[in-house]
Write a protein that holds these residues in place. Structure first.
Motif, PDB file in Angstrom:
ATOM      1  N   ASP A  97     -35.718  16.134   5.534  1.00 27.92           N
ATOM      2  CA  ASP A  97     -34.745  17.267   5.263  1.00 27.92           C
ATOM      3  C   ASP A  97     -33.339  16.435   4.682  1.00 27.92           C
ATOM      4  O   ASP A  97     -32.662  16.663   3.674  1.00 27.92           O
ATOM      5  CB  ASP A  97     -34.352  18.152   6.367  1.00 27.92           C
ATOM      6  N   GLU A  98     -33.020  15.375   5.455  1.00 25.96           N
ATOM      7  CA  GLU A  98     -31.912  14.424   5.067  1.00 25.96           C
ATOM      8  C   GLU A  98     -32.201  13.807   3.769  1.00 25.96           C
ATOM      9  O   GLU A  98     -31.334  13.782   2.755  1.00 25.96           O
ATOM     10  CB  GLU A  98     -31.473  13.420   6.154  1.00 25.96           C
ATOM     11  N   LEU A  99     -33.458  13.260   3.443  1.00 28.65           N
ATOM     12  CA  LEU A  99     -33.672  12.694   2.372  1.00 28.65           C
ATOM     13  C   LEU A  99     -33.805  13.523   1.211  1.00 28.65           C
ATOM     14  O   LEU A  99     -32.930  13.165   0.097  1.00 28.65           O
ATOM     15  CB  LEU A  99     -34.975  11.729   2.506  1.00 28.65           C
ATOM     16  N   ASP A 100     -34.015  14.867   1.301  1.00 30.54           N
ATOM     17  CA  ASP A 100     -33.968  15.850   0.355  1.00 30.54           C
ATOM     18  C   ASP A 100     -32.485  16.274  -0.154  1.00 30.54           C
ATOM     19  O   ASP A 100     -32.313  16.161  -1.563  1.00 30.54           O
ATOM     20  CB  ASP A 100     -34.981  16.987   0.671  1.00 30.54           C
ATOM     21  N   LEU A 101     -31.835  16.409   0.845  1.00 32.04           N
ATOM     22  CA  LEU A 101     -30.249  16.617   0.719  1.00 32.04           C
ATOM     23  C   LEU A 101     -29.573  15.374  -0.144  1.00 32.04           C
ATOM     24  O   LEU A 101     -29.029  15.430  -0.987  1.00 32.04           O
ATOM     25  CB  LEU A 101     -29.628  16.718   1.913  1.00 32.04           C
ATOM     26  N   LEU A 102     -30.131  14.143   0.270  1.00 33.41           N
ATOM     27  CA  LEU A 102     -29.460  13.061  -0.269  1.00 33.41           C
ATOM     28  C   LEU A 102     -29.927  12.841  -1.776  1.00 33.41           C
ATOM     29  O   LEU A 102     -28.963  12.496  -2.815  1.00 33.41           O
ATOM     30  CB  LEU A 102     -29.747  11.811   0.506  1.00 33.41           C
ATOM     31  N   LYS A 103     -31.200  12.980  -2.078  1.00 31.21           N
ATOM     32  CA  LYS A 103     -31.786  12.792  -3.411  1.00 31.21           C
ATOM     33  C   LYS A 103     -31.037  13.741  -4.330  1.00 31.21           C
ATOM     34  O   LYS A 103     -30.810  13.794  -5.424  1.00 31.21           O
ATOM     35  CB  LYS A 103     -33.173  12.694  -3.366  1.00 31.21           C
ATOM     36  N   ASN A 104     -31.439  15.263  -3.706  1.00 30.83           N
ATOM     37  CA  ASN A 104     -31.089  16.607  -4.776  1.00 30.83           C
ATOM     38  C   ASN A 104     -29.616  16.720  -4.874  1.00 30.83           C
ATOM     39  O   ASN A 104     -29.224  17.728  -5.792  1.00 30.83           O
ATOM     40  CB  ASN A 104     -32.090  17.436  -4.311  1.00 30.83           C
ATOM     41  N   ALA A 142     -23.526   3.541  -3.045  1.00 35.19           N
ATOM     42  CA  ALA A 142     -24.012   2.306  -2.387  1.00 35.19           C
ATOM     43  C   ALA A 142     -24.717   2.911  -1.146  1.00 35.19           C
ATOM     44  O   ALA A 142     -25.613   2.397  -0.736  1.00 35.19           O
ATOM     45  CB  ALA A 142     -23.235   0.982  -2.266  1.00 35.19           C
ATOM     46  N   PHE A 143     -23.754   3.442  -0.396  1.00 34.14           N
ATOM     47  CA  PHE A 143     -24.168   3.933   0.836  1.00 34.14           C
ATOM     48  C   PHE A 143     -25.271   5.136   0.680  1.00 34.14           C
ATOM     49  O   PHE A 143     -26.337   5.039   1.473  1.00 34.14           O
ATOM     50  CB  PHE A 143     -22.898   4.768   1.640  1.00 34.14           C
ATOM     51  N   VAL A 144     -25.228   6.164  -0.046  1.00 30.07           N
ATOM     52  CA  VAL A 144     -26.315   7.101  -0.298  1.00 30.07           C
ATOM     53  C   VAL A 144     -27.545   6.358  -0.784  1.00 30.07           C
ATOM     54  O   VAL A 144     -28.546   6.668  -0.208  1.00 30.07           O
ATOM     55  CB  VAL A 144     -25.743   8.034  -1.468  1.00 30.07           C
ATOM     56  N   GLU A 145     -27.625   5.510  -1.645  1.00 26.40           N
ATOM     57  CA  GLU A 145     -28.903   4.837  -2.217  1.00 26.40           C
ATOM     58  C   GLU A 145     -29.337   3.927  -0.837  1.00 26.40           C
ATOM     59  O   GLU A 145     -30.605   3.900  -0.969  1.00 26.40           O
ATOM     60  CB  GLU A 145     -28.623   3.670  -3.244  1.00 26.40           C
ATOM     61  N   GLY A 146     -28.690   3.317  -0.147  1.00 31.67           N
ATOM     62  CA  GLY A 146     -29.026   2.464   0.833  1.00 31.67           C
ATOM     63  C   GLY A 146     -29.766   3.408   1.932  1.00 31.67           C
ATOM     64  O   GLY A 146     -30.667   3.102   2.760  1.00 31.67           O
ATOM     65  N   ARG A 147     -29.096   4.538   2.290  1.00 32.64           N
ATOM     66  CA  ARG A 147     -29.610   5.390   3.074  1.00 32.64           C
ATOM     67  C   ARG A 147     -30.717   6.253   2.676  1.00 32.64           C
ATOM     68  O   ARG A 147     -31.883   6.281   3.247  1.00 32.64           O
ATOM     69  CB  ARG A 147     -28.495   6.592   3.263  1.00 32.64           C
ATOM     70  N   ILE A 148     -30.981   6.445   1.360  1.00 31.39           N
ATOM     71  CA  ILE A 148     -32.386   6.892   0.839  1.00 31.39           C
ATOM     72  C   ILE A 148     -33.315   5.891   0.816  1.00 31.39           C
ATOM     73  O   ILE A 148     -34.438   6.238   1.321  1.00 31.39           O
ATOM     74  CB  ILE A 148     -32.223   7.033  -0.626  1.00 31.39           C
ATOM     75  N   SER A 149     -33.092   4.733   0.829  1.00 33.86           N
ATOM     76  CA  SER A 149     -33.910   3.602   0.864  1.00 33.86           C
ATOM     77  C   SER A 149     -34.479   3.459   2.353  1.00 33.86           C
ATOM     78  O   SER A 149     -35.865   3.298   2.545  1.00 33.86           O
ATOM     79  CB  SER A 149     -33.412   2.244   0.283  1.00 33.86           C
ATOM     80  N   LEU A 150     -33.518   3.316   3.294  1.00 33.15           N
ATOM     81  CA  LEU A 150     -33.951   3.390   4.817  1.00 33.15           C
ATOM     82  C   LEU A 150     -34.692   4.749   5.142  1.00 33.15           C
ATOM     83  O   LEU A 150     -35.788   4.391   5.712  1.00 33.15           O
ATOM     84  CB  LEU A 150     -32.740   3.167   5.475  1.00 33.15           C
ATOM     85  N   LEU A 151     -34.583   5.763   4.806  1.00 33.64           N
ATOM     86  CA  LEU A 151     -35.169   6.952   5.078  1.00 33.64           C
ATOM     87  C   LEU A 151     -36.555   7.042   4.573  1.00 33.64           C
ATOM     88  O   LEU A 151     -37.502   7.386   5.220  1.00 33.64           O
ATOM     89  CB  LEU A 151     -34.543   8.208   4.645  1.00 33.64           C
ATOM     90  N   GLU A 152     -36.473   6.281   3.119  1.00 32.50           N
ATOM     91  CA  GLU A 152     -38.129   6.350   2.634  1.00 32.50           C
ATOM     92  C   GLU A 152     -38.793   5.618   3.348  1.00 32.50           C
ATOM     93  O   GLU A 152     -40.124   5.860   3.782  1.00 32.50           O
ATOM     94  CB  GLU A 152     -37.818   5.986   1.155  1.00 32.50           C
TER      95      GLU A 152
END
Length: 157
Positions: free
Chosen positions: A19-26, A59-69
């Motif tokens: 759910d967090e990944l979906d929120l960050l990406k979309n 940079a934070f959002v992209e880093g968090r997306i990478s970590l969650l994935e």
């Protein structure tokens, strides 16, 4: 290929990460891109604090997306253990700290879903490592960064 770290987690924990990944990406990613676009319109980027802040957020959002994935890709579901005799991953443990008698309850989860304020502690934490494999009624001495802690396990579920 290097073996990536595995992340033990419950189904609910994995869903929370998804759910967090979906929120960050979309949502968040689009908001940050829009902020960067607006900040560029302010002119000189070398003295543009709005632009700098938006780029840091990106940079934070992209880093968090990478970590969650990575965490989701390398997740290992915690098997439901019907044996309530021993503390194991996914179990909720209640213990009494001796000698003062403070009662504490924690659920032992993987590091990806740990949230001590919600009573979810990582299996890598000193308390969880001290409790894993123990049984109801057992007295345990746990080494924590704050010193030794003596507890008696009162329930496991």
């Amino acid at each position: 290929m290097v073996n990536e770290k595995q992340y033990p987690m419950t189904l609910a924990g994995k869903q929370k990460l998804e759910d967090e990944l979906d929120l960050l990406k979309n949502v968040k990613r689009k908001e940050v891109v829009e902020r960067i676009k607006v900040a560029r319109d302010f002119g000189d980027l070398s003295e543009n604090s709005e632009y700098d802040a938006a780029k840091e957020d990106q940079a934070f959002v992209e880093g968090r997306i990478s970590l969650l994935e990575s965490m989701i890709r390398n997740s290992v579901m915690i098997e439901e253990d019907v044996n309530d005799d021993k503390v194991s991953l996914g179990k909720t443990v209640t213990f009494i700290e001796t000698p003062d008698g403070d009662e504490e309850t924690y659920t032992i989860v993987g590091s990806a879903e740990a949230d001590p304020l919600e009573g979810l502690i990582s299996n890598d934490s000193p308390i969880a490592r001290g409790l894993l494999g123990r049984t109801i009624g057992e007295n345990v001495r746990i080494m924590t960064p704050g010193g030794e802690m003596d507890v008696k396990i009162v329930s496991i579920s």
